[in-house]
Design a protein around this motif. Structure first.
Motif, short mmCIF file in Angstrom:
data_model
loop_
_atom_site.label_atom_id
_atom_site.label_comp_id
_atom_site.label_asym_id
_atom_site.label_seq_id
_atom_site.Cartn_x
_atom_site.Cartn_y
_atom_site.Cartn_z
N LEU A 363 4.85 23.95 32.39
CA LEU A 363 5.13 25.37 32.63
C LEU A 363 5.87 25.97 31.43
CD1 LEU A 363 6.23 25.34 36.38
CD2 LEU A 363 4.31 26.63 35.43
N TYR A 364 6.87 25.24 30.93
CA TYR A 364 7.66 25.76 29.82
C TYR A 364 6.81 25.92 28.56
CZ TYR A 364 11.34 26.05 26.32
OH TYR A 364 12.14 26.46 25.28
N ARG A 365 6.00 24.92 28.28
CA ARG A 365 5.19 24.97 27.05
C ARG A 365 4.07 25.99 27.15
NH1 ARG A 365 5.78 18.42 26.58
NH2 ARG A 365 7.85 18.51 25.60
N ARG A 366 3.53 26.20 28.36
CA ARG A 366 2.54 27.26 28.48
C ARG A 366 3.18 28.62 28.27
NH1 ARG A 366 -1.64 28.10 33.48
NH2 ARG A 366 0.23 28.85 34.56
N ALA A 367 4.40 28.78 28.74
CA ALA A 367 5.10 30.04 28.51
C ALA A 367 5.29 30.29 27.01
CB ALA A 367 6.44 30.03 29.23
N LEU A 368 5.65 29.24 26.26
CA LEU A 368 5.82 29.39 24.81
C LEU A 368 4.50 29.78 24.15
CD1 LEU A 368 8.05 26.29 23.92
CD2 LEU A 368 8.78 28.64 24.36
N ALA A 369 3.41 29.13 24.56
CA ALA A 369 2.11 29.44 23.98
C ALA A 369 1.69 30.87 24.31
CB ALA A 369 1.06 28.45 24.48
N ARG A 370 1.89 31.27 25.55
CA ARG A 370 1.50 32.62 25.95
C ARG A 370 2.36 33.68 25.28
NH1 ARG A 370 0.08 31.90 32.47
NH2 ARG A 370 -2.08 31.24 32.10
N LYS A 371 3.60 33.37 25.03
CA LYS A 371 4.45 34.32 24.31
C LYS A 371 3.88 34.56 22.92
CE LYS A 371 8.16 32.87 22.33
NZ LYS A 371 9.50 32.32 22.05
N GLU A 372 3.50 33.50 22.22
CA GLU A 372 2.94 33.65 20.88
C GLU A 372 1.59 34.36 20.90
OE1 GLU A 372 4.57 33.07 18.26
OE2 GLU A 372 6.26 31.97 19.13
N LEU A 373 0.87 34.26 22.01
CA LEU A 373 -0.42 34.95 22.13
C LEU A 373 -0.26 36.41 22.55
CD1 LEU A 373 -2.45 32.15 23.95
CD2 LEU A 373 -2.84 32.97 21.62
N GLY A 374 0.98 36.82 22.79
CA GLY A 374 1.24 38.20 23.20
C GLY A 374 1.08 38.44 24.68
#
Length: 661
Positions: A363-374
């Motif tokens: 969950l944490y790492r998907r949040a980081l990835a989605r943040k970078e994807l906007g």
């Protein structure tokens, strides 16, 4: 899927997939249909993945789908090509046009033909040459259903095209003019009955082959003039609903069914079969898991040393060796975040959360990835899910504040999101909220089988005896012409049968007559973790499809068409279709060793082996498997014993083997 051919009084639905949206105005093919066949066709241009999937997943299937750019081959669109292949095999027509050919390299084209479509075609060259209509193509043969109507098509002309080679003559719509002249001379010389040697291959700018019950075509013309557009239109609207015989090099369509007559759906004496299959599966799984764990440990060392690229490749290998277990996928996502491959990291973590919705690190790492994807809202949703599980998670709390600041700065001053309406009218109770992704149940992990039955594809038509007869298929995988492997319309159970997906969701139209090729028995399916048991998820997917259908309703000339989602579209995509499986991790600037960021560090707590099994236990399990298989073969070939006696002997023998070990 029902036949793609519809009532002749209705319009034929043609869908053009152009995800790059390279056309400022009307697509040339759409313009041709609108100007020449306005009363016969309805053309839709799908410019987004959501629009394209809406047509691929609908019970109202298009007459034909034209792929107009190479975006479908990108890693982020990894699910498109398997769906296109499935659509064609099930009776549809897929055409790759000149715009696609111009934007795809030779290597990609070769890989697509070979790996996805099982064709030997290869890219040849881009050249200007005179071509002529091939009079020997099966698509042109008189008296054969499915031939292309050549009226109005140019017989000989100069073309600038990306040619392909290794195409058999039956599949080549056009050939080089000199080759066509030689073929015509041979036909005139030998007159009636002459044909060129079967199996010879040619180069061509236009190919059209049988693919299961449907067709697949390629048009390499890069100029997109009226001649190539007319040819594509002829492919889209070829007469005949399905090909009835194998033509060319395409996947053969179904031949005459040998297993006729009602087959009683009686339970086999399964207990031994279940025991033996579970034994084989667990032994093979343990062997693969040991190798996967060793590979993961090596990747952990590389990760701590800062070798992100090599670590990512080994994490991926761990997942492919055995299965996409959440630990492997979370570790892979950590390495992909270091490599700044945000989309692939999101895909890896989504796969982990499919099997463990409460996996904290995923969950944490998907949040980081989605943040970078906007995708700020989606990232906040993941952090909220995490904090609902661990309210005191310090990194998640810090990330929540970062996301809040990002959302505040990206929202115009004075703007606010409109509140959701509680109901359709004032005074009404709000509708019950549908299940969200966060509430989906964990889906059982897919562990590919190594058995002969699992890999036996046959002629593509599922074997009715294998799935429904009391003792299975008497021919076995070695001699049966039909498919024993699972397909898009079935789920594998513990005894190797393929259970009907439509029956699982309650929509099989052949359930009453007993004529379905697949098993209608869920006794040996996993009752916990099966995707079909999560009714909330199924309702959510249906609602999402219904919303897309309402946003773009279809009217084929007799009012709005009633659509629903295909049952096979409810099945979670296989991990082998995920982008991270095949993606090139080096396709980014600065791939290699970088300074480690502790926030995304590897799962040190997961680095130890979860096997709990020493080498002696592994060897014992392997010896037990070998001895059990020998016992099974010996009893199976015993002709003087009844089935009940065989089962007793096998049960007794297995108990003695266990006691002996």
């Amino acid at each position: 899927m029902q036949s793609t051919r519809i009532d002749p009084n209705l319009k034929a639905l043609i869908v053009i997939i152009g995800l790059d949206d390279i056309w400022d105005g009307t697509h040339p093919l759409a313009h041709h249909f609108l100007t020449t066949l306005p009363n016969r066709t309805l053309v839709r241009h799908a410019k987004t993945p959501t629009e394209a999937l809406r047509y691929l997943n609908s019970t109202t299937r298009p007459y034909a789908i034209v792929v107009s750019d190479g975006a479908v081959l990108r890693s982020e669109h990894g699910t498109f090509m398997p769906k296109l292949v499935h659509y064609a095999r099930d009776g549809g027509t897929v055409i790759f046009d000149g715009a696609f050919a111009q934007r795809v390299g030779p290597t990609q084209l070769r890989a697509m033909f070979l790996e996805d479509w099982r064709l030997p075609w290869r890219a040849h060259e881009e050249s200007i040459a005179e071509t002529a209509l091939n009079t020997f193509t099966n698509s042109n043969a008189k008296g054969k259903e499915g031939r292309i109507d050549t009226k109005g098509l140019s017989g000989k002309y100069m073309t600038c095209a990306n040619w392909i080679k290794d195409v058999v003559l039956e599949d080549a719509l056009h050939v080089d003019a000199r080759v066509a002249a030689q073929l015509a001379a041979g036909k005139r010389r030998d007159k009636k009955g002459w044909r060129p040697p079967r199996g010879e291959t040619y180069k061509t700018p236009y190919a059209f082959t049988v693919m299961g019950r449907g067709r697949m075509g390629y048009v390499g013309d890069v100029l997109y003039d009226q001649r190539s557009v007319k040819l594509i239109a002829a492919m889209c609207l070829y007469p005949g609903s399905r090909a009835h015989r194998p033509l060319g090099t395409g996947v053969p369509p179904p031949g005459p069914v040998e297993h006729k007559g009602p087959v009683e759906d009686v339970r086999r004496p399964h207990e031994f079969g279940v025991t033996l299959r579970c034994l084989q599966r667990e032994t093979v799984k343990a062997r693969k898991r040991r190798l996967a764990e060793k590979t993961k440990d090596e990747a952990n060392v590389l990760f701590r040393e800062g070798a992100w690229l090599q670590a990512a490749q080994l994490y991926r290998a761990s997942a492919v060796i055995t299965a996409p277990e959440p630990t492997y996928m979370s570790n892979l996502a950590a390495a992909l975040l270091k490599l700044e491959l945000w989309k692939l990291a999101e895909g890896a973590t989504s796969r982990a959360l499919l099997h463990d919705p409460k996996h904290i690190k995923a969950l944490y790492r998907r949040a980081l990835a989605r943040k970078e994807l906007g995708l700020i809202d989606d990232a906040k949703s993941d952090i909220s899910r995490l904090l609902a599980i661990e309210p005191d998670n310090v990194p998640a709390l810090a990330e929540q504040q970062i996301l809040q600041r990002l959302q505040t700065t990206s929202t115009p001053e004075g703007a606010s999101s409109p509140p959701a309406a509680p109901g359709r009218g004032s005074g009404k109770r709000p509708a019950r909220a549908r299940q969200t992704e966060a509430e989906d149940r964990a889906i059982e992990i897919e562990y590919p089988s190594d058995t002969d039955d699992y890999e036996h594809e046959g002629n593509g038509i599922s074997c009715r005896l294998h799935n429904r007869a009391p003792h299975g298929c008497k021919y076995g995988a070695a001699r049966c012409m039909f498919r024993h492997a699972p397909d898009w319309k079935s789920v594998r159970d513990d005894i190797g049968r393929n259970v009907c997906v439509y029956w699982l969701v309650g929509t099989c139209g052949k359930a009453a007559t007993g004529t379905c090729l697949y098993a209608h028995d869920g006794a040996y399916l996993p009752h916990a973790g099966g995707w079909w048991t999560d009714t909330g998820r199924l309702d959510r997917l249906r609602a999402e499809f219904d919303a897309a259908a309402r946003a773009s309703p279809l009217d084929l000339g007799a009012g709005r068409v009633k659509e629903s989602i295909l049952a096979e579209a409810l099945i979670p995509a296989s991990f082998m279709q995920d982008a991270w499986v095949y993606a090139d991790f080096t396709s980014r600037p600065g791939a290699g060793r970088e300074e480690e960021d502790q926030r995304g560090s590897s799962d040190d707590s997961d680095s130890g082996s979860e096997m709990g099994e020493d080498e002696r236990t592994a060897m014992e399990a392997y010896e037990y498997e070998i001895r059990a298989m020998r016992l099974f073969e010996m009893v199976a070939h015993e002709t003087e014993l009844s089935m009940e006696e065989k089962e007793l002997v096998l049960k007794s023998g297995l108990e003695q083997l266990r006691f002996g070990l």
